[in-house]
Motif scaffolding. Sequence first.
Motif, PDB file in Angstrom:
ATOM      1  N   ASN A  15       0.835  -1.200   0.000  1.00  0.00           N
ATOM      2  CA  ASN A  15       0.000   0.000   0.000  1.00  0.00           C
ATOM      3  C   ASN A  15       0.873   1.255   0.000  1.00  0.00           C
ATOM      4  OD1 ASN A  15      -2.303   1.595   0.156  1.00  0.00           O
ATOM      5  ND2 ASN A  15      -2.332   1.550   2.390  1.00  0.00           N
ATOM      6  N   TRP A  16       1.915   1.241   0.853  1.00  0.00           N
ATOM      7  CA  TRP A  16       2.845   2.386   0.868  1.00  0.00           C
ATOM      8  C   TRP A  16       3.578   2.507  -0.468  1.00  0.00           C
ATOM      9  CZ3 TRP A  16       8.114   1.921   0.100  1.00  0.00           C
ATOM     10  CH2 TRP A  16       8.848   3.089   0.248  1.00  0.00           C
ATOM     11  N   TYR A  17       3.993   1.381  -1.020  1.00  0.00           N
ATOM     12  CA  TYR A  17       4.758   1.380  -2.271  1.00  0.00           C
ATOM     13  C   TYR A  17       3.934   1.964  -3.418  1.00  0.00           C
ATOM     14  CZ  TYR A  17       7.466  -0.497  -6.189  1.00  0.00           C
ATOM     15  OH  TYR A  17       8.192  -0.647  -7.349  1.00  0.00           O
ATOM     16  N   GLU A  18       2.644   1.598  -3.511  1.00  0.00           N
ATOM     17  CA  GLU A  18       1.803   2.086  -4.611  1.00  0.00           C
ATOM     18  C   GLU A  18       1.463   3.564  -4.433  1.00  0.00           C
ATOM     19  OE1 GLU A  18       1.129   0.513  -7.274  1.00  0.00           O
ATOM     20  OE2 GLU A  18       1.946  -1.432  -6.676  1.00  0.00           O
ATOM     21  N   GLN A  19       1.313   4.030  -3.203  1.00  0.00           N
ATOM     22  CA  GLN A  19       0.940   5.429  -2.967  1.00  0.00           C
ATOM     23  C   GLN A  19       2.103   6.389  -3.130  1.00  0.00           C
ATOM     24  OE1 GLN A  19      -0.910   5.819   0.849  1.00  0.00           O
ATOM     25  NE2 GLN A  19      -2.712   4.587   0.302  1.00  0.00           N
ATOM     26  N   ASN A  20       3.323   5.915  -2.965  1.00  0.00           N
ATOM     27  CA  ASN A  20       4.472   6.824  -2.940  1.00  0.00           C
ATOM     28  C   ASN A  20       5.379   6.719  -4.148  1.00  0.00           C
ATOM     29  OD1 ASN A  20       4.728   8.149  -0.001  1.00  0.00           O
ATOM     30  ND2 ASN A  20       3.835   6.117   0.154  1.00  0.00           N
ATOM     31  N   ARG A  21       4.988   5.954  -5.137  1.00  0.00           N
ATOM     32  CA  ARG A  21       5.785   5.931  -6.363  1.00  0.00           C
ATOM     33  C   ARG A  21       5.006   6.627  -7.468  1.00  0.00           C
ATOM     34  NH1 ARG A  21       5.595   0.316  -9.658  1.00  0.00           N
ATOM     35  NH2 ARG A  21       3.352  -0.060  -9.589  1.00  0.00           N
ATOM     36  N   CYS A  22       5.706   7.169  -8.436  1.00  0.00           N
ATOM     37  CA  CYS A  22       5.090   7.921  -9.527  1.00  0.00           C
ATOM     38  C   CYS A  22       5.348   7.191 -10.841  1.00  0.00           C
ATOM     39  CB  CYS A  22       5.682   9.334  -9.587  1.00  0.00           C
ATOM     40  SG  CYS A  22       4.894  10.375 -10.842  1.00  0.00           S
ATOM     41  N   PRO A  23       4.331   6.930 -11.660  1.00  0.00           N
ATOM     42  CA  PRO A  23       4.547   6.195 -12.905  1.00  0.00           C
ATOM     43  C   PRO A  23       5.223   7.011 -13.996  1.00  0.00           C
ATOM     44  CG  PRO A  23       2.256   6.842 -12.715  1.00  0.00           C
ATOM     45  CD  PRO A  23       2.924   7.244 -11.432  1.00  0.00           C
ATOM     46  N   ILE A  24       5.307   8.340 -13.820  1.00  0.00           N
ATOM     47  CA  ILE A  24       5.952   9.193 -14.820  1.00  0.00           C
ATOM     48  C   ILE A  24       7.134   9.907 -14.194  1.00  0.00           C
ATOM     49  CG2 ILE A  24       3.855   9.529 -16.172  1.00  0.00           C
ATOM     50  CD1 ILE A  24       3.439  12.171 -14.754  1.00  0.00           C
ATOM     51  N   ASN A  25       8.064  10.405 -15.031  1.00  0.00           N
ATOM     52  CA  ASN A  25       9.263  11.065 -14.528  1.00  0.00           C
ATOM     53  C   ASN A  25       9.208  12.579 -14.677  1.00  0.00           C
ATOM     54  OD1 ASN A  25       9.490  11.310 -17.244  1.00  0.00           O
ATOM     55  ND2 ASN A  25      11.465  10.267 -17.435  1.00  0.00           N
ATOM     56  N   ALA A  26       8.025  13.147 -14.987  1.00  0.00           N
ATOM     57  CA  ALA A  26       7.902  14.603 -15.119  1.00  0.00           C
ATOM     58  C   ALA A  26       6.475  15.000 -14.788  1.00  0.00           C
ATOM     59  CB  ALA A  26       8.261  15.054 -16.540  1.00  0.00           C
ATOM     60  N   CYS A  27       6.280  16.282 -14.403  1.00  0.00           N
ATOM     61  CA  CYS A  27       4.940  16.765 -14.068  1.00  0.00           C
ATOM     62  C   CYS A  27       4.898  18.263 -14.368  1.00  0.00           C
ATOM     63  CB  CYS A  27       4.608  16.486 -12.609  1.00  0.00           C
ATOM     64  SG  CYS A  27       5.737  17.287 -11.456  1.00  0.00           S
ATOM     65  N   PRO A  28       3.700  18.845 -14.545  1.00  0.00           N
ATOM     66  CA  PRO A  28       3.614  20.295 -14.806  1.00  0.00           C
ATOM     67  C   PRO A  28       4.076  21.110 -13.607  1.00  0.00           C
ATOM     68  CG  PRO A  28       1.442  19.336 -14.468  1.00  0.00           C
ATOM     69  CD  PRO A  28       2.400  18.192 -14.579  1.00  0.00           C
ATOM     70  N   LEU A  29       4.318  22.388 -13.858  1.00  0.00           N
ATOM     71  CA  LEU A  29       4.811  23.255 -12.788  1.00  0.00           C
ATOM     72  C   LEU A  29       3.801  23.385 -11.659  1.00  0.00           C
ATOM     73  CD1 LEU A  29       6.521  26.098 -14.859  1.00  0.00           C
ATOM     74  CD2 LEU A  29       7.613  24.281 -13.560  1.00  0.00           C
ATOM     75  N   VAL A  30       2.519  23.442 -12.021  1.00  0.00           N
ATOM     76  CA  VAL A  30       1.466  23.546 -11.009  1.00  0.00           C
ATOM     77  C   VAL A  30       0.745  22.199 -10.958  1.00  0.00           C
ATOM     78  CG1 VAL A  30      -0.629  24.733 -10.269  1.00  0.00           C
ATOM     79  CG2 VAL A  30       1.190  25.992 -11.463  1.00  0.00           C
ATOM     80  N   CYS A  31       0.900  21.499  -9.869  1.00  0.00           N
ATOM     81  CA  CYS A  31       0.257  20.196  -9.743  1.00  0.00           C
ATOM     82  C   CYS A  31      -0.007  19.922  -8.265  1.00  0.00           C
ATOM     83  CB  CYS A  31       1.116  19.086 -10.352  1.00  0.00           C
ATOM     84  SG  CYS A  31       2.708  18.865  -9.539  1.00  0.00           S
ATOM     85  N   HIS A  32      -0.843  18.927  -8.018  1.00  0.00           N
ATOM     86  CA  HIS A  32      -1.217  18.571  -6.650  1.00  0.00           C
ATOM     87  C   HIS A  32      -0.327  17.418  -6.181  1.00  0.00           C
ATOM     88  CE1 HIS A  32      -3.485  17.527  -3.101  1.00  0.00           C
ATOM     89  NE2 HIS A  32      -3.652  16.286  -3.573  1.00  0.00           N
TER      90      HIS A  32
END
Length: 369
Positions: A15-32
Motif C-alpha cells: 500500500n505504501w509502495y503504490e501510494q508513494n511511487r510515480c509512474p511518470i518522470n515529469a509533471c507540470p509546474l502547477v500540480c497537486h
Amino acid sequence: MLCAQYNYLLADRFNWYEQNRCPINACPLVCHFPELRENPDYYSQKKTLPNLKKTHPWYKKIHSQVLQDVVKRVKLAFDRFIKGDSNGKRSGRPRFKKRCRYRTFTYPQMKEGCLEGNLINLPKLGTLKVILHRPIPDGFKIKTASITKKCDGYYLVLSLEDKTVPEVKADINPESIVGIDVGLKEFLTTSEGETIEMPQYYRKSQKRLKVIQKRVSRRKKGGNNRLKAITQLARQHKKVADKRKDFHLKTANYLLSKYDVIAHEKLNVKGLAKSRLAKSVLDAGWVSFLTILASKAENAGLLAIPVSAMNTSQNCSNCGKKVPKKLHIRWHNCSHCGCSLDRDHNAAINIRNRAAGQSVLKAQRLRKQ
C-alpha cells in the motif's frame, strides 16, 4: 494466525509502495502533491504488535518473539524486491501466502536447558516430545528453534553455537585440485577420468507417482479422500527428494575427502530447465548439489571454485584448439594433436585447467612459498 499477519504486513508495505511511487518522470509546474505516507519499516511494524493483541486477543496465544520474526520475514522479502540482496540481485514481487503455503515459524531465542533428553520446552506450546536426529554435543548452546510442517509430520530445526570452536583454516594443497563436469549421461565426470552414475530417482518413481496422481484427479474436490490422496502424493515426492539430497551429500563428502580444491562450471540451470531436457536436468538437481558442495567446502576450510562454462566441451584439453561437435557426439577426437577421450572427461580437464589460473590458487601458492 501467523499467515494472516504476514499477509497483512505485506499488504501494508505494498500500500505504501503504490501510494508513494510515480509512474511518470515529469509533471507540470502547477500540480497537486498527495500527502506522502511514512514508510512502514521493520521497527514501525513491530510497534503495532501490542495493539494487535488488544484488538485480536487470540494472538496472545503466540509468543511475542515468534510474531516479531514474522515482521522480519516481511522485511527481508520486501527489501529483496525493492533493493536486492548483497550482490544487488533483486527478487520478484513477494506473493501473499495461502494457509497451506506458510509452513514454518521460528523462536529467535531459546532459554538455556530447554532441551532435556527427548523433551523440549517451547514458550506458549509447553513441553513437547521430539525424536533427536543425533544428540546435542556438550558445550553447544541452542540459539534458535524452527518448527516446519511437512507432509509426514512436524520437524524441529535447531541452530547451535559453540564459541570455543576456532575457525577452520585448513592447509590447502593447490596441487590437490580436480575439475568436475556434471551431465545427464553420468552425474559427474572428474578430470581424473572417474565417473559417478546418474541415480534418476524421479524417473524410477514415475510409475508409482502416476498411479497416485490418478487417485488425486479422480477424487471429489474438497473431500477428505482427496486430501488423503494429496498427502500420499506429497509423501512420495518427499521420498524422492530425500533420496536425491542424501546422494548429493554423500557425493560432496566423497569429493572433499579426496581433493582440496574442486572446480565446476557456472551453469545456467534456469535456461536448461526450459528446454527439452528439463525433466532430466531437474531430476539431477545440479543446483542443489553445487550449493551443498560449496557449503561443505567452506565448513571444511577447502575451496569450491566456479569457472566459465564457455566451450569447455568444444576446446581440446591437450592443445587448446576448438573442435566443434554437437550434443549427441559423446567422444572428443582432436585432428590437431590426436587427443581422443570421452567428451565429459575432456570438459572436466578444461575446467580444472581454468581453475588452476584463478587468483585464489595463485595466492595459496604464494602463501606456501
